[in-house]
Design a protein around this motif. Structure first.
Motif, PDB file in Angstrom:
ATOM      1  N   ALA A  15       0.431  -0.981   0.030  1.00 48.73           N
ATOM      2  CA  ALA A  15      -0.443  -0.347   0.099  1.00 48.73           C
ATOM      3  C   ALA A  15       0.997   1.318   0.113  1.00 48.73           C
ATOM      4  O   ALA A  15       1.849   1.290   0.785  1.00 48.73           O
ATOM      5  CB  ALA A  15      -0.830   0.151   1.089  1.00 48.73           C
ATOM      6  N   SER A  16       1.042   1.955  -0.912  1.00 44.77           N
ATOM      7  CA  SER A  16       1.774   2.988  -1.126  1.00 44.77           C
ATOM      8  C   SER A  16       2.035   4.069  -0.017  1.00 44.77           C
ATOM      9  O   SER A  16       1.151   4.608  -0.737  1.00 44.77           O
ATOM     10  CB  SER A  16       2.645   3.210  -3.113  1.00 44.77           C
ATOM     11  OG  SER A  16       3.499   4.317  -3.109  1.00 44.77           O
ATOM     12  N   ARG A  80       1.858  -8.857  -5.323  1.00 40.93           N
ATOM     13  CA  ARG A  80       0.468  -7.856  -5.377  1.00 40.93           C
ATOM     14  C   ARG A  80       1.205  -6.737  -4.983  1.00 40.93           C
ATOM     15  O   ARG A  80       1.571  -6.481  -4.196  1.00 40.93           O
ATOM     16  CB  ARG A  80      -0.769  -7.865  -5.247  1.00 40.93           C
ATOM     17  CG  ARG A  80      -1.753  -9.071  -6.466  1.00 40.93           C
ATOM     18  CD  ARG A  80      -2.478  -9.455  -5.900  1.00 40.93           C
ATOM     19  NE  ARG A  80      -3.827 -10.509  -6.066  1.00 40.93           N
ATOM     20  CZ  ARG A  80      -4.111 -10.365  -7.773  1.00 40.93           C
ATOM     21  NH1 ARG A  80      -4.104  -9.895  -8.164  1.00 40.93           N
ATOM     22  NH2 ARG A  80      -4.593 -11.479  -8.223  1.00 40.93           N
ATOM     23  N   ILE A  81       0.819  -5.419  -5.776  1.00 36.82           N
ATOM     24  CA  ILE A  81       1.215  -4.198  -4.799  1.00 36.82           C
ATOM     25  C   ILE A  81       0.074  -3.134  -4.144  1.00 36.82           C
ATOM     26  O   ILE A  81      -0.750  -3.282  -5.556  1.00 36.82           O
ATOM     27  CB  ILE A  81       2.636  -3.530  -5.534  1.00 36.82           C
ATOM     28  CG1 ILE A  81       2.987  -2.061  -4.874  1.00 36.82           C
ATOM     29  CG2 ILE A  81       1.674  -3.125  -7.023  1.00 36.82           C
ATOM     30  CD1 ILE A  81       3.692  -1.890  -5.091  1.00 36.82           C
ATOM     31  N   PHE A  82      -0.276  -2.769  -3.210  1.00 34.82           N
ATOM     32  CA  PHE A  82      -1.504  -2.236  -3.371  1.00 34.82           C
ATOM     33  C   PHE A  82      -1.239  -0.467  -2.970  1.00 34.82           C
ATOM     34  O   PHE A  82       0.277  -0.309  -2.395  1.00 34.82           O
ATOM     35  CB  PHE A  82      -2.206  -2.314  -2.513  1.00 34.82           C
ATOM     36  CG  PHE A  82      -2.855  -3.416  -3.044  1.00 34.82           C
ATOM     37  CD1 PHE A  82      -2.671  -4.979  -2.290  1.00 34.82           C
ATOM     38  CD2 PHE A  82      -4.014  -3.663  -3.934  1.00 34.82           C
ATOM     39  CE1 PHE A  82      -3.089  -6.031  -2.941  1.00 34.82           C
ATOM     40  CE2 PHE A  82      -4.566  -5.246  -3.711  1.00 34.82           C
ATOM     41  CZ  PHE A  82      -4.105  -6.020  -3.544  1.00 34.82           C
ATOM     42  N   ASP A 226      -8.252  -7.734 -11.121  1.00 38.11           N
ATOM     43  CA  ASP A 226      -8.128  -8.440  -9.773  1.00 38.11           C
ATOM     44  C   ASP A 226      -8.015  -8.335  -8.411  1.00 38.11           C
ATOM     45  O   ASP A 226      -8.418  -8.270  -7.926  1.00 38.11           O
ATOM     46  CB  ASP A 226      -7.342  -9.598 -10.295  1.00 38.11           C
ATOM     47  CG  ASP A 226      -8.182 -10.706 -11.202  1.00 38.11           C
ATOM     48  OD1 ASP A 226      -9.774 -10.437 -11.696  1.00 38.11           O
ATOM     49  OD2 ASP A 226      -7.486 -11.635 -11.443  1.00 38.11           O
ATOM     50  N   SER A 227      -6.708  -6.775  -8.964  1.00 37.05           N
ATOM     51  CA  SER A 227      -6.661  -6.526  -8.246  1.00 37.05           C
ATOM     52  C   SER A 227      -7.100  -5.302  -7.183  1.00 37.05           C
ATOM     53  O   SER A 227      -7.880  -5.080  -5.888  1.00 37.05           O
ATOM     54  CB  SER A 227      -4.593  -6.196  -8.230  1.00 37.05           C
ATOM     55  OG  SER A 227      -3.885  -6.791  -8.021  1.00 37.05           O
ATOM     56  N   VAL A 263       3.920  -6.009 -11.947  1.00 36.00           N
ATOM     57  CA  VAL A 263       3.803  -6.404 -10.775  1.00 36.00           C
ATOM     58  C   VAL A 263       1.935  -5.992 -10.460  1.00 36.00           C
ATOM     59  O   VAL A 263       1.663  -4.466 -10.682  1.00 36.00           O
ATOM     60  CB  VAL A 263       3.786  -7.291  -8.940  1.00 36.00           C
ATOM     61  CG1 VAL A 263       5.265  -7.245  -9.151  1.00 36.00           C
ATOM     62  CG2 VAL A 263       4.016  -5.076  -8.402  1.00 36.00           C
ATOM     63  N   PRO A 264       1.251  -6.195 -10.765  1.00 34.08           N
ATOM     64  CA  PRO A 264      -0.328  -6.263 -10.183  1.00 34.08           C
ATOM     65  C   PRO A 264      -0.473  -5.975  -9.762  1.00 34.08           C
ATOM     66  O   PRO A 264      -0.154  -5.575  -8.201  1.00 34.08           O
ATOM     67  CB  PRO A 264      -1.007  -7.581 -10.817  1.00 34.08           C
ATOM     68  CG  PRO A 264      -0.484  -8.975 -10.223  1.00 34.08           C
ATOM     69  CD  PRO A 264       0.945  -8.366 -11.026  1.00 34.08           C
ATOM     70  N   GLY A 265      -1.238  -4.671  -8.967  1.00 36.11           N
ATOM     71  CA  GLY A 265      -1.756  -4.332  -7.995  1.00 36.11           C
ATOM     72  C   GLY A 265      -3.167  -2.898  -8.522  1.00 36.11           C
ATOM     73  O   GLY A 265      -3.994  -3.038  -9.551  1.00 36.11           O
ATOM     74  N   SER A 266      -2.805  -1.965  -7.571  1.00 36.03           N
ATOM     75  CA  SER A 266      -4.250  -1.247  -7.683  1.00 36.03           C
ATOM     76  C   SER A 266      -3.927   0.500  -6.373  1.00 36.03           C
ATOM     77  O   SER A 266      -3.085  -0.248  -5.399  1.00 36.03           O
ATOM     78  CB  SER A 266      -5.948  -1.828  -6.828  1.00 36.03           C
ATOM     79  OG  SER A 266      -6.602  -1.253  -7.725  1.00 36.03           O
TER      80      SER A 266
END
Length: 311
Positions: A15-16, A80-82, A226-227, A263-266
């Motif tokens: 979570a950035s 995954r990265i958020f 998906d993320s 990487v996938p994320g949101s």
């Protein structure tokens, strides 16, 4: 999700958040949310995986500190990265979610002009550099609007123009700077040669020379479907079903986009407006937030972390 143990955490959760000097857009708030997330997760007796927290440094310096994090192996092994960012348009307790592009690519333009200079009484004997600057100020954005698909959200806005000092002298040099933004990844790759072509075409009849510095910045933040669904569901569990709201694509740039190319994320928008006063925009010296949003942000990130680990 592979990560450093929490006791070795060095940054913003997948979570950035942000670190560094407190800034008018709320970097200190992002840092506080990250630290709160780390403290909350550290109290868990056991986690079904590992979490890496990454403080995002030099985000405002093109092309973004995220590239340093990537080159140092900061995302190695991460699945995954958020991330989140304060949004003064949304009230506390609401979180803006959007699959697909949520920010835009952002480049810096600097155009330096040169001419022989001369007296304003005899512009026909020289090259009128100030007139050339004016031609670029109005002409370049206009031409871009005719050469680039308007559905891409491409916009050029000038931030500074400097030339000369005396009212009766045509200067020999001048500089024009601004930002060029687009919401489309493919268009971003094509802008630099197009801008050079258009600048040359506008200045050719005027006899003014130019040196163009087109500094590519950050790509759009493109949320993986998906993320985004995972994060949205986690927010609803943490805050209630009415916490999630839509949010438009922003013309602002954000170097979190570099992470999502690996990487996938949101990435989501955290509401920070109290509703007690007129909303202040980001990057204004009067920017303020309702500190209740800090706890909301922590719940968003902890809930997202646990949901991702449970996959």
């Amino acid at each position: 999700i592979d990560a450093l143990p929490l006791t070795e955490a060095t940054g913003l959760p997948f979570a950035s958040g942000k670190d560094g000097v407190a800034h008018a857009c709320g970097h200190d708030a992002h840092t506080t949310i990250l630290l709160g997330t780390a403290l909350a997760l550290a109290t868990a007796p056991e986690l079904p995986g590992r979490i890496r927290l990454i403080f995002q440094h030099a985000e405002e310096v093109m092309p973004g500190g995220a590239l340093d994090v990537l080159s140092a192996g900061g995302l190695d092994g991460v699945e995954r990265i958020f991330g989140l960012h304060c949004d003064p348009r949304l009230p506390v307790g609401r979180v803006g979610v959007k699959p697909g592009a949520i920010t835009s690519a952002s480049d810096l333009l600097e155009i330096r002009l040169n001419s022989p200079g001369g007296h304003t009484s005899r512009p026909h004997l020289t090259a009128d550099l100030v007139h050339a600057l004016g031609t670029l100020v109005t002409g370049l954005p206009a031409l871009l609007s005719r050469r680039v698909d308007p559905r891409t959200g491409t916009v050029l806005v000038w931030g500074a123009v400097h030339a000369g000092e005396a009212p009766n002298a045509i200067p020999q040099s001048g500089v024009l700077t601004g930002t060029l933004r687009t919401g489309d990844r493919g268009t971003w790759a094509e802008l630099e040669p197009l801008v050079r072509e258009l600048v040359g075409g506008l200045l050719a009849p005027l006899g003014v020379g130019f040196d163009l510095h087109h500094r590519r910045g950050v790509p759009p933040v493109v949320n993986e479907a998906d993320s985004t669904e995972l994060m949205s569901a986690a927010i609803q569990r943490a805050l209630g079903e009415h916490a999630v709201t839509g949010t438009p694509q922003s013309s602002g740039g954000e170097d979190f986009g570099w992470y999502l190319e690996h990487v996938p994320g949101s990435f989501v928008r955290l509401g920070v407006r109290s509703g007690q006063a007129r909303a202040r925009d980001l990057h204004q010296p009067t920017f303020d937030l309702d500190e209740r949003a800090l706890l909301v942000g922590i719940r968003v990130m902890v809930g997202t972390a646990l949901a991702a680990l449970a996959e």
